[in-house]
Design a protein around this motif. Structure first.
Motif, PDB file in Angstrom:
ATOM      1  N   ASP A  71       0.841  -1.194   0.000  1.00 51.91           N
ATOM      2  CA  ASP A  71       0.000   0.000   0.000  1.00 51.91           C
ATOM      3  C   ASP A  71       0.879   1.248   0.000  1.00 51.91           C
ATOM      4  N   GLU A  72       0.962   1.899  -1.149  1.00 53.60           N
ATOM      5  CA  GLU A  72       1.845   3.060  -1.304  1.00 53.60           C
ATOM      6  C   GLU A  72       1.415   4.244  -0.438  1.00 53.60           C
ATOM      7  N   ASP A  73       0.146   4.277  -0.030  1.00 56.11           N
ATOM      8  CA  ASP A  73      -0.340   5.384   0.799  1.00 56.11           C
ATOM      9  C   ASP A  73       0.022   5.202   2.271  1.00 56.11           C
ATOM     10  N   ARG A  74       0.193   3.958   2.706  1.00 51.76           N
ATOM     11  CA  ARG A  74       0.443   3.714   4.126  1.00 51.76           C
ATOM     12  C   ARG A  74       1.846   3.204   4.437  1.00 51.76           C
ATOM     13  N   VAL A  75       2.609   2.841   3.405  1.00 49.36           N
ATOM     14  CA  VAL A  75       3.992   2.421   3.611  1.00 49.36           C
ATOM     15  C   VAL A  75       4.887   3.544   3.093  1.00 49.36           C
ATOM     16  N   TYR A  76       5.570   4.184   4.013  1.00 47.68           N
ATOM     17  CA  TYR A  76       6.381   5.360   3.677  1.00 47.68           C
ATOM     18  C   TYR A  76       7.809   4.967   3.320  1.00 47.68           C
ATOM     19  N   ALA A  77       8.530   5.895   2.714  1.00 44.43           N
ATOM     20  CA  ALA A  77       9.936   5.666   2.356  1.00 44.43           C
ATOM     21  C   ALA A  77      10.750   5.311   3.598  1.00 44.43           C
ATOM     22  N   SER A  78      10.434   5.919   4.732  1.00 42.40           N
ATOM     23  CA  SER A  78      11.157   5.618   5.975  1.00 42.40           C
ATOM     24  C   SER A  78      10.948   4.157   6.392  1.00 42.40           C
ATOM     25  N   ASP A  79       9.753   3.613   6.117  1.00 42.54           N
ATOM     26  CA  ASP A  79       9.481   2.201   6.419  1.00 42.54           C
ATOM     27  C   ASP A  79      10.324   1.295   5.517  1.00 42.54           C
ATOM     28  N   ILE A  80      10.407   1.651   4.244  1.00 38.15           N
ATOM     29  CA  ILE A  80      11.183   0.851   3.289  1.00 38.15           C
ATOM     30  C   ILE A  80      12.662   0.891   3.671  1.00 38.15           C
ATOM     31  N   LYS A  81      13.142   2.061   4.095  1.00 32.29           N
ATOM     32  CA  LYS A  81      14.535   2.183   4.546  1.00 32.29           C
ATOM     33  C   LYS A  81      14.805   1.207   5.679  1.00 32.29           C
ATOM     34  N   LYS A  82      13.861   1.139   6.633  1.00 30.07           N
ATOM     35  CA  LYS A  82      14.040   0.233   7.775  1.00 30.07           C
ATOM     36  C   LYS A  82      14.065  -1.219   7.325  1.00 30.07           C
ATOM     37  N   ILE A  83      13.179  -1.589   6.424  1.00 27.78           N
ATOM     38  CA  ILE A  83      13.141  -2.979   5.934  1.00 27.78           C
ATOM     39  C   ILE A  83      14.495  -3.349   5.335  1.00 27.78           C
ATOM     40  N   ILE A  84      15.028  -2.479   4.495  1.00 28.69           N
ATOM     41  CA  ILE A  84      16.309  -2.761   3.829  1.00 28.69           C
ATOM     42  C   ILE A  84      17.449  -2.770   4.842  1.00 28.69           C
ATOM     43  N   GLN A  85      17.459  -1.784   5.718  1.00 26.35           N
ATOM     44  CA  GLN A  85      18.514  -1.717   6.729  1.00 26.35           C
ATOM     45  C   GLN A  85      18.454  -2.935   7.652  1.00 26.35           C
ATOM     46  N   TRP A  86      17.263  -3.298   8.110  1.00 24.49           N
ATOM     47  CA  TRP A  86      17.118  -4.442   9.011  1.00 24.49           C
ATOM     48  C   TRP A  86      17.524  -5.742   8.317  1.00 24.49           C
ATOM     49  N   TYR A  87      17.120  -5.908   7.066  1.00 22.60           N
ATOM     50  CA  TYR A  87      17.508  -7.113   6.326  1.00 22.60           C
ATOM     51  C   TYR A  87      19.041  -7.208   6.282  1.00 22.60           C
ATOM     52  N   ASN A  88      19.701  -6.106   5.938  1.00 21.53           N
ATOM     53  CA  ASN A  88      21.169  -6.116   5.829  1.00 21.53           C
ATOM     54  C   ASN A  88      21.833  -6.400   7.172  1.00 21.53           C
ATOM     55  N   ILE A  89      21.274  -5.874   8.263  1.00 19.59           N
ATOM     56  CA  ILE A  89      21.823  -6.158   9.604  1.00 19.59           C
ATOM     57  C   ILE A  89      21.674  -7.642   9.919  1.00 19.59           C
ATOM     58  N   LEU A  90      20.503  -8.201   9.644  1.00 17.84           N
ATOM     59  CA  LEU A  90      20.289  -9.630   9.892  1.00 17.84           C
ATOM     60  C   LEU A  90      21.244 -10.472   9.038  1.00 17.84           C
ATOM     61  N   GLN A  91      21.436 -10.057   7.776  1.00 19.35           N
ATOM     62  CA  GLN A  91      22.320 -10.803   6.885  1.00 19.35           C
ATOM     63  C   GLN A  91      23.763 -10.758   7.392  1.00 19.35           C
ATOM     64  N   LYS A  92      24.229  -9.590   7.796  1.00 15.82           N
ATOM     65  CA  LYS A  92      25.609  -9.437   8.276  1.00 15.82           C
ATOM     66  C   LYS A  92      25.860 -10.227   9.558  1.00 15.82           C
ATOM     67  N   ASN A  93      24.803 -10.421  10.358  1.00 16.65           N
ATOM     68  CA  ASN A  93      24.928 -11.150  11.621  1.00 16.65           C
ATOM     69  C   ASN A  93      24.533 -12.621  11.487  1.00 16.65           C
ATOM     70  N   ASN A  94      24.399 -13.089  10.249  1.00 15.71           N
ATOM     71  CA  ASN A  94      24.010 -14.479   9.987  1.00 15.71           C
ATOM     72  C   ASN A  94      22.739 -14.883  10.724  1.00 15.71           C
ATOM     73  N   LEU A  95      21.757 -13.994  10.724  1.00 19.71           N
ATOM     74  CA  LEU A  95      20.496 -14.256  11.411  1.00 19.71           C
ATOM     75  C   LEU A  95      19.327 -14.455  10.447  1.00 19.71           C
ATOM     76  N   LEU A  96      19.616 -14.582   9.161  1.00 17.76           N
ATOM     77  CA  LEU A  96      18.526 -14.795   8.208  1.00 17.76           C
ATOM     78  C   LEU A  96      17.837 -16.132   8.439  1.00 17.76           C
ATOM     79  N   ASP A  97      18.549 -17.081   9.078  1.00 18.66           N
ATOM     80  CA  ASP A  97      17.910 -18.354   9.397  1.00 18.66           C
ATOM     81  C   ASP A  97      16.775 -18.164  10.406  1.00 18.66           C
ATOM     82  N   ALA A  98      16.756 -17.028  11.095  1.00 19.90           N
ATOM     83  CA  ALA A  98      15.652 -16.721  12.015  1.00 19.90           C
ATOM     84  C   ALA A  98      14.334 -16.613  11.259  1.00 19.90           C
TER      85      ALA A  98
END
Length: 142
Positions: free
Chosen positions: A101-128
């Protein structure tokens, strides 16, 4: 480790894992630098397993969105940075979750998704992301 043990704390960068709970809050360790801090019950804490992303039809759990990012990137870091332009971020999420939903998901939310994914990947936590499914399967069988 599951997403139930990984937190986002408002006003603090990155993600944290719960080390132990105390009477007045919890001791958490940063996934960025490993430093431990104490957070009180008054802090605005979000547990990753309880976060969902709005789509046009329903709310999709963050875990499922992160799995789609992991599939797109073959388990590697994302091809874009959380610091990229709003347009690039929206295009990326549209590739991963076409009906968001482009009206309710803001750019700041997308930034967090990408940043959080990369943090999980760097810490080998994607298996979570898969561990949560296995826990659910086990509890359904019991």
């Amino acid at each position: 480790m599951t997403l139930d043990k990984i937190l986002s704390i408002s006003g603090k960068p990155g993600l944290y894992k719960i080390v132990t709970q105390t009477r007045t809050g919890a001791v958490v360790a940063s996934l960025l630098d490993g430093k431990r801090i104490t957070v009180g019950a008054h802090s605005n804490i979000s547990i990753l397993s309880e976060i969902a992303i709005y789509t046009l039809t329903e709310e999709v759990p963050l875990k499922d969105v992160l799995k789609k990012v992991m599939d797109k990137e073959n388990g590697e870091l994302t091809s874009i940075s959380h610091k990229d332009s709003k347009i690039k971020l929206e295009e990326y999420l549209f590739e991963v979750l076409p009906d968001y939903d482009e009206d309710r998901v803001y750019a700041s939310d997308i930034k967090k998704i990408i940043q959080w994914y990369n943090i999980l990947q760097k810490n080998n936590l994607l298996d979570a992301l898969n561990a949560d499914d296995e826990d659910a399967d086990t509890s359904e069988e019991e």
